[in-house]
Design an enzyme around this catalytic site. Structure first.
Site, PDB file in Angstrom:
ATOM      1  N   ASP A 244       0.920  -1.170   0.005  1.00 43.96           N
ATOM      2  CA  ASP A 244      -0.103  -0.182  -0.003  1.00 43.96           C
ATOM      3  C   ASP A 244       0.937   1.259  -0.115  1.00 43.96           C
ATOM      4  O   ASP A 244       0.397   2.487  -0.003  1.00 43.96           O
ATOM      5  CB  ASP A 244      -1.027   0.001   1.075  1.00 43.96           C
ATOM      6  CG  ASP A 244      -0.321  -0.026   2.606  1.00 43.96           C
ATOM      7  OD1 ASP A 244       0.972  -0.001   2.648  1.00 43.96           O
ATOM      8  OD2 ASP A 244      -0.979  -0.027   3.392  1.00 43.96           O
ATOM      9  N   SER A 245       2.320   0.955  -0.020  1.00 41.36           N
ATOM     10  CA  SER A 245       3.064   2.219  -0.360  1.00 41.36           C
ATOM     11  C   SER A 245       3.001   2.735  -1.625  1.00 41.36           C
ATOM     12  O   SER A 245       3.414   3.752  -1.783  1.00 41.36           O
ATOM     13  CB  SER A 245       4.756   1.615  -0.145  1.00 41.36           C
ATOM     14  OG  SER A 245       4.719   0.231  -0.850  1.00 41.36           O
TER      15      SER A 245
ATOM     16  N   ASP B 217      -1.204  -6.226  -0.353  1.00 40.57           N
ATOM     17  CA  ASP B 217      -1.412  -5.659   0.950  1.00 40.57           C
ATOM     18  C   ASP B 217      -2.882  -5.021   1.229  1.00 40.57           C
ATOM     19  O   ASP B 217      -3.154  -4.287   0.244  1.00 40.57           O
ATOM     20  CB  ASP B 217      -0.452  -4.451   0.800  1.00 40.57           C
ATOM     21  CG  ASP B 217       0.096  -4.005   2.079  1.00 40.57           C
ATOM     22  OD1 ASP B 217      -0.035  -4.521   3.279  1.00 40.57           O
ATOM     23  OD2 ASP B 217       1.032  -2.999   2.180  1.00 40.57           O
TER      24      ASP B 217
ATOM     25  N   LYS C 128      -1.287  -9.497   2.867  1.00 42.43           N
ATOM     26  CA  LYS C 128      -0.663  -8.991   4.068  1.00 42.43           C
ATOM     27  C   LYS C 128      -1.321  -8.037   4.811  1.00 42.43           C
ATOM     28  O   LYS C 128      -2.175  -7.038   4.133  1.00 42.43           O
ATOM     29  CB  LYS C 128       0.824  -8.307   3.606  1.00 42.43           C
ATOM     30  CG  LYS C 128       1.542  -7.581   4.905  1.00 42.43           C
ATOM     31  CD  LYS C 128       2.583  -7.015   4.428  1.00 42.43           C
ATOM     32  CE  LYS C 128       2.644  -5.343   3.956  1.00 42.43           C
ATOM     33  NZ  LYS C 128       2.047  -4.572   4.968  1.00 42.43           N
TER      34      LYS C 128
ATOM     35  N   GLU D 223      -1.603  -5.194   8.464  1.00 42.99           N
ATOM     36  CA  GLU D 223      -0.925  -4.750   9.536  1.00 42.99           C
ATOM     37  C   GLU D 223      -1.539  -5.080  10.842  1.00 42.99           C
ATOM     38  O   GLU D 223      -2.809  -5.145  10.948  1.00 42.99           O
ATOM     39  CB  GLU D 223      -0.856  -3.137   9.389  1.00 42.99           C
ATOM     40  CG  GLU D 223      -0.128  -3.080   8.293  1.00 42.99           C
ATOM     41  CD  GLU D 223       0.073  -1.106   8.155  1.00 42.99           C
ATOM     42  OE1 GLU D 223      -0.276  -0.716   9.088  1.00 42.99           O
ATOM     43  OE2 GLU D 223       0.584  -0.863   7.108  1.00 42.99           O
TER      44      GLU D 223
ATOM     45  N   GLU E 269       8.949  -4.272  10.587  1.00 42.04           N
ATOM     46  CA  GLU E 269       9.291  -2.725  10.004  1.00 42.04           C
ATOM     47  C   GLU E 269       9.822  -1.909  11.365  1.00 42.04           C
ATOM     48  O   GLU E 269       9.081  -1.644  12.262  1.00 42.04           O
ATOM     49  CB  GLU E 269       8.159  -1.978   9.647  1.00 42.04           C
ATOM     50  CG  GLU E 269       8.473  -0.725   8.909  1.00 42.04           C
ATOM     51  CD  GLU E 269       7.423  -0.452   7.773  1.00 42.04           C
ATOM     52  OE1 GLU E 269       6.625  -1.052   7.580  1.00 42.04           O
ATOM     53  OE2 GLU E 269       7.711   0.922   7.575  1.00 42.04           O
TER      54      GLU E 269
HETATM   55  O1  KIV Z   1       3.518  -1.054   1.612  1.00 37.63           O
HETATM   56  C1  KIV Z   1       4.659  -1.646   1.614  1.00 37.63           C
HETATM   57  O2  KIV Z   1       5.634  -1.310   0.569  1.00 37.63           O
HETATM   58  C2  KIV Z   1       5.034  -2.406   2.945  1.00 37.63           C
HETATM   59  C3  KIV Z   1       6.423  -2.648   2.887  1.00 37.63           C
HETATM   60  C4  KIV Z   1       7.212  -1.498   3.129  1.00 37.63           C
HETATM   61  C5  KIV Z   1       6.900  -3.704   3.802  1.00 37.63           C
HETATM   62  O3  KIV Z   1       4.283  -2.537   3.631  1.00 37.63           O
END
Ligand code: KIV
Length: 273
Positions: free
Chosen positions: A51-52, A90, A120, A122, A189
């Site tokens: 989600d980056s 994510d 993934k 959080e 992280e």
């Molecule tokens: O969103 C992302 O790119 C991440 C990584 C930094 C682990 O969660």
């Protein structure tokens, strides 16, 4: 690289096997088909559609605004570009926190519409009931503890985690609980090296993938734009190693193009019909 190795599809079992054998796991983010294809060609183990994307592609300050629809579209693009790497999607902010049912339906969208092979999400021990149910539905889950960017306002900034005893206890307890809930791996992280090491050594099947969490994690992940030098000026956390600096190369190429157009040098005869 042998051709057998080239063709071997990476699965969640690969992560588990690698951890058991002490072999490092390589992960990078990607958000589009072309870069995903390059990562596959380079034989990365896994592509995280992070989600980056919210920050590095869409220009937001945090990961909070990105939506399920946008993340599913990025995931589907990545899945079209890569066939070997394990593709992990994510789950964006509020796609899994409101209820277990919401979480299952959204995790399922990543598999059904995005062709992801895992998701993934959080959060620590508080996410265990949700993770357990998603895993029971047949969807592999990667956890994410330490600095969890969707809660950036609660942390008050990108602060290194595991510096206080309370935080260390929470991180250790969470890691064990996520493993027990069925996560095949977990992002650590921005963690103190010693706590990331302790957590990694305490786990049997859940591989730790570090970002700013020291060298002893089972694997490492970086945001592709950051490690290629495609990042805003001034953004250079200590953990980030830049493997290329593409920004000046791109700016120079664009400058040459502008110059050529302005001076009638582009297109040339052999570039015209
Ligand atoms: O969103 C992302 O790119 C991440 C990584 C930094 C682990 O969660």
């Amino acid at each position: 690289m042998s051709s057998t190795r080239k063709q071997r599809k990476v699965t969640v079992q690969t992560f588990i096997n690698k951890k058991a054998k002490g072999e490092k796991i390589t992960v990078l983010t990607a958000y589009d088909a072309f870069i995903a294809g390059l990562l596959d060609k380079a034989e990365i183990d896994s592509i995280l559609v992070g989600d980056s994307a919210s920050n590095v592609l869409h220009g937001f300050d945090t990961t909070i605004p990105i939506t399920m629809d946008i993340m599913v579209a990025h995931t589907a693009a990545v899945a079209r570009g890569a066939s070997r790497a394990l593709i992990i999607a994510d789950m964006p902010f509020l796609s899994f926190q409101p209820s277990v049912e919401t979480a299952i339906l959204n995790a399922g969208r990543f598999l059904k519409e995005g062709n992801a092979e895992a998701v993934k999400l959080e959060g620590g021990i508080e996410m265990v009931p949700t993770i357990r149910r998603i895993v029971e539905c047949g969807i592999p889950v990667m956890g994410h503890i330490g600095l969890t960017p969707q809660s950036i306002h609660r942390f008050g900034g990108p602060k290194v985690q595991g510096r206080q005893e309370k935080s260390r206890a929470y991180l250790k307890e969470s890691a064990l609980a996520l493993e027990e809930a069925g996560c095949f791996s977990c992002v650590l992280e921005l963690l103190e090296n010693d706590i990331a090491t302790e957590i990694t050594e305490s786990l049997h099947t859940m591989a730790t993938i570090g970002i700013g969490a020291g060298v002893n994690c089972d694997g490492q992940v970086l945001v592709i734009n950051d490690m290629l030098g495609l990042r805003p000026e001034g953004f250079k956390p200590k953990f980030l190693r830049e493997y290329a600096n593409l920004t000046p190369i791109i700016v120079e190429a664009i400058g040459k193009y502008i110059d050529d157009v302005l001076n009638g040098r582009f297109p040339a005869e052999d570039e015209s019909y």
